[in-house]
Design a protein around this motif. Structure first.
Motif, PDB file in Angstrom:
ATOM      1  N   ASN A   1      47.249 -53.328 -22.607  1.00 55.22           N
ATOM      2  CA  ASN A   1      48.321 -53.563 -21.634  1.00 55.22           C
ATOM      3  C   ASN A   1      48.083 -52.782 -20.334  1.00 55.22           C
ATOM      4  O   ASN A   1      48.454 -53.240 -19.258  1.00 55.22           O
ATOM      5  N   THR A   2      47.428 -51.645 -20.410  1.00 52.63           N
ATOM      6  CA  THR A   2      47.092 -50.883 -19.212  1.00 52.63           C
ATOM      7  C   THR A   2      46.017 -51.610 -18.414  1.00 52.63           C
ATOM      8  O   THR A   2      46.081 -51.669 -17.181  1.00 52.63           O
ATOM      9  N   MET A   3      45.062 -52.193 -19.112  1.00 53.21           N
ATOM     10  CA  MET A   3      44.027 -52.972 -18.418  1.00 53.21           C
ATOM     11  C   MET A   3      44.659 -54.173 -17.728  1.00 53.21           C
ATOM     12  O   MET A   3      44.258 -54.537 -16.618  1.00 53.21           O
ATOM     13  N   THR A   4      45.658 -54.766 -18.350  1.00 50.26           N
ATOM     14  CA  THR A   4      46.380 -55.883 -17.733  1.00 50.26           C
ATOM     15  C   THR A   4      47.069 -55.419 -16.459  1.00 50.26           C
ATOM     16  O   THR A   4      47.048 -56.120 -15.447  1.00 50.26           O
ATOM     17  N   ARG A   5      47.652 -54.226 -16.487  1.00 46.87           N
ATOM     18  CA  ARG A   5      48.300 -53.677 -15.285  1.00 46.87           C
ATOM     19  C   ARG A   5      47.282 -53.507 -14.159  1.00 46.87           C
ATOM     20  O   ARG A   5      47.566 -53.796 -13.000  1.00 46.87           O
ATOM     21  N   ILE A   6      46.086 -53.067 -14.504  1.00 51.31           N
ATOM     22  CA  ILE A   6      45.045 -52.909 -13.491  1.00 51.31           C
ATOM     23  C   ILE A   6      44.652 -54.269 -12.931  1.00 51.31           C
ATOM     24  O   ILE A   6      44.525 -54.434 -11.717  1.00 51.31           O
ATOM     25  N   ARG A   7      44.487 -55.245 -13.800  1.00 49.41           N
ATOM     26  CA  ARG A   7      44.125 -56.592 -13.338  1.00 49.41           C
ATOM     27  C   ARG A   7      45.182 -57.187 -12.424  1.00 49.41           C
ATOM     28  O   ARG A   7      44.879 -57.955 -11.519  1.00 49.41           O
ATOM     29  N   LYS A   8      46.450 -56.829 -12.675  1.00 49.65           N
ATOM     30  CA  LYS A   8      47.557 -57.345 -11.863  1.00 49.65           C
ATOM     31  C   LYS A   8      47.836 -56.475 -10.641  1.00 49.65           C
ATOM     32  O   LYS A   8      48.848 -56.648  -9.970  1.00 49.65           O
ATOM     33  N   GLU A   9      46.924 -55.512 -10.372  1.00 51.72           N
ATOM     34  CA  GLU A   9      47.060 -54.636  -9.202  1.00 51.72           C
ATOM     35  C   GLU A   9      48.345 -53.808  -9.258  1.00 51.72           C
ATOM     36  O   GLU A   9      48.996 -53.575  -8.236  1.00 51.72           O
ATOM     37  N   GLN A  10      48.706 -53.347 -10.446  1.00 51.38           N
ATOM     38  CA  GLN A  10      49.891 -52.516 -10.625  1.00 51.38           C
ATOM     39  C   GLN A  10      49.474 -51.064 -10.844  1.00 51.38           C
ATOM     40  O   GLN A  10      48.319 -50.765 -11.132  1.00 51.38           O
ATOM     41  N   GLU A  11      50.442 -50.180 -10.716  1.00 47.97           N
ATOM     42  CA  GLU A  11      50.171 -48.755 -10.871  1.00 47.97           C
ATOM     43  C   GLU A  11      49.829 -48.409 -12.312  1.00 47.97           C
ATOM     44  O   GLU A  11      50.356 -49.005 -13.240  1.00 47.97           O
ATOM     45  N   VAL A  12      48.932 -47.436 -12.469  1.00 47.81           N
ATOM     46  CA  VAL A  12      48.635 -46.850 -13.766  1.00 47.81           C
ATOM     47  C   VAL A  12      48.695 -45.335 -13.605  1.00 47.81           C
ATOM     48  O   VAL A  12      48.705 -44.825 -12.482  1.00 47.81           O
ATOM     49  N   THR A  13      48.702 -44.622 -14.708  1.00 49.51           N
ATOM     50  CA  THR A  13      48.844 -43.170 -14.647  1.00 49.51           C
ATOM     51  C   THR A  13      47.570 -42.511 -14.128  1.00 49.51           C
ATOM     52  O   THR A  13      46.471 -43.075 -14.201  1.00 49.51           O
ATOM     53  N   MET A  14      47.719 -41.310 -13.650  1.00 48.65           N
ATOM     54  CA  MET A  14      46.577 -40.531 -13.186  1.00 48.65           C
ATOM     55  C   MET A  14      45.639 -40.233 -14.356  1.00 48.65           C
ATOM     56  O   MET A  14      44.428 -40.145 -14.170  1.00 48.65           O
ATOM     57  N   GLN A  15      46.193 -40.097 -15.544  1.00 44.16           N
ATOM     58  CA  GLN A  15      45.377 -39.851 -16.729  1.00 44.16           C
ATOM     59  C   GLN A  15      44.391 -41.003 -16.952  1.00 44.16           C
ATOM     60  O   GLN A  15      43.214 -40.782 -17.242  1.00 44.16           O
ATOM     61  N   VAL A  16      44.859 -42.226 -16.783  1.00 44.13           N
ATOM     62  CA  VAL A  16      43.991 -43.395 -16.936  1.00 44.13           C
ATOM     63  C   VAL A  16      42.911 -43.372 -15.852  1.00 44.13           C
ATOM     64  O   VAL A  16      41.738 -43.613 -16.131  1.00 44.13           O
ATOM     65  N   LEU A  17      43.305 -43.075 -14.635  1.00 42.50           N
ATOM     66  CA  LEU A  17      42.326 -43.016 -13.540  1.00 42.50           C
ATOM     67  C   LEU A  17      41.280 -41.939 -13.804  1.00 42.50           C
ATOM     68  O   LEU A  17      40.093 -42.148 -13.528  1.00 42.50           O
ATOM     69  N   CYS A  18      41.692 -40.816 -14.359  1.00 43.92           N
ATOM     70  CA  CYS A  18      40.741 -39.743 -14.697  1.00 43.92           C
ATOM     71  C   CYS A  18      39.738 -40.212 -15.737  1.00 43.92           C
ATOM     72  O   CYS A  18      38.543 -39.930 -15.626  1.00 43.92           O
ATOM     73  N   ARG A  19      40.223 -40.937 -16.746  1.00 43.30           N
ATOM     74  CA  ARG A  19      39.324 -41.429 -17.796  1.00 43.30           C
ATOM     75  C   ARG A  19      38.338 -42.456 -17.231  1.00 43.30           C
ATOM     76  O   ARG A  19      37.164 -42.463 -17.596  1.00 43.30           O
ATOM     77  N   ILE A  20      38.814 -43.317 -16.340  1.00 45.00           N
ATOM     78  CA  ILE A  20      37.929 -44.298 -15.700  1.00 45.00           C
ATOM     79  C   ILE A  20      36.862 -43.572 -14.884  1.00 45.00           C
ATOM     80  O   ILE A  20      35.675 -43.908 -14.955  1.00 45.00           O
ATOM     81  N   CYS A  21      37.269 -42.582 -14.121  1.00 41.69           N
ATOM     82  CA  CYS A  21      36.321 -41.810 -13.315  1.00 41.69           C
ATOM     83  C   CYS A  21      35.282 -41.128 -14.199  1.00 41.69           C
ATOM     84  O   CYS A  21      34.096 -41.105 -13.861  1.00 41.69           O
ATOM     85  N   ALA A  22      35.718 -40.598 -15.337  1.00 37.63           N
ATOM     86  CA  ALA A  22      34.796 -39.926 -16.247  1.00 37.63           C
ATOM     87  C   ALA A  22      33.769 -40.903 -16.800  1.00 37.63           C
ATOM     88  O   ALA A  22      32.570 -40.599 -16.856  1.00 37.63           O
ATOM     89  N   VAL A  23      34.207 -42.074 -17.201  1.00 38.23           N
ATOM     90  CA  VAL A  23      33.298 -43.089 -17.747  1.00 38.23           C
ATOM     91  C   VAL A  23      32.301 -43.548 -16.692  1.00 38.23           C
ATOM     92  O   VAL A  23      31.118 -43.708 -16.975  1.00 38.23           O
ATOM     93  N   LEU A  24      32.771 -43.730 -15.478  1.00 35.64           N
ATOM     94  CA  LEU A  24      31.909 -44.220 -14.402  1.00 35.64           C
ATOM     95  C   LEU A  24      31.131 -43.100 -13.721  1.00 35.64           C
ATOM     96  O   LEU A  24      30.364 -43.356 -12.801  1.00 35.64           O
ATOM     97  N   ASP A  25      31.357 -41.868 -14.167  1.00 36.37           N
ATOM     98  CA  ASP A  25      30.702 -40.698 -13.593  1.00 36.37           C
ATOM     99  C   ASP A  25      30.929 -40.629 -12.090  1.00 36.37           C
ATOM    100  O   ASP A  25      30.004 -40.485 -11.287  1.00 36.37           O
ATOM    101  N   VAL A  26      32.191 -40.775 -11.720  1.00 36.38           N
ATOM    102  CA  VAL A  26      32.620 -40.715 -10.327  1.00 36.38           C
ATOM    103  C   VAL A  26      33.540 -39.512 -10.185  1.00 36.38           C
ATOM    104  O   VAL A  26      34.378 -39.264 -11.047  1.00 36.38           O
ATOM    105  N   ASP A  27      33.385 -38.771  -9.123  1.00 31.30           N
ATOM    106  CA  ASP A  27      34.246 -37.627  -8.871  1.00 31.30           C
ATOM    107  C   ASP A  27      35.679 -38.099  -8.686  1.00 31.30           C
ATOM    108  O   ASP A  27      35.934 -39.055  -7.942  1.00 31.30           O
ATOM    109  N   PHE A  28      36.614 -37.446  -9.360  1.00 31.97           N
ATOM    110  CA  PHE A  28      38.017 -37.865  -9.267  1.00 31.97           C
ATOM    111  C   PHE A  28      38.514 -37.838  -7.832  1.00 31.97           C
ATOM    112  O   PHE A  28      39.324 -38.661  -7.437  1.00 31.97           O
TER     113      PHE A  28
END
Length: 71
Positions: free
Chosen positions: A31-58
């Protein structure tokens, strides 16, 4: 506030990572991935995990590397 994840999608394409693979590696709920696909807000925690997986500085995330926010 408008949110765009277009740069995230481009980064996934450039790195040849599927959305399903990102979701599993970052432990993101469907459901969080659906929120991202719909261009809706997600938590900073989710963004941190995405950054970690992609090896991108937060610090890059809010400034356009992953998402764009128009105030």
């Amino acid at each position: 506030m408008a949110i765009s994840y277009n740069k995230l999608w481009k980064l996934l394409i450039d790195r040849k990572i599927s959305v399903a693979e990102l979701r599993k590696q970052a432990d993101i709920a469907p459901n969080t991935m659906t929120r991202i696909r719909k261009e809706q807000e997600v938590t900073m925690q989710v963004l941190c995990r995405i950054c970690a997986v992609l090896d991108v500085d937060f610090g890059d995330c809010p400034y356009g590397r992953i998402i764009m926010v128009d105030l």
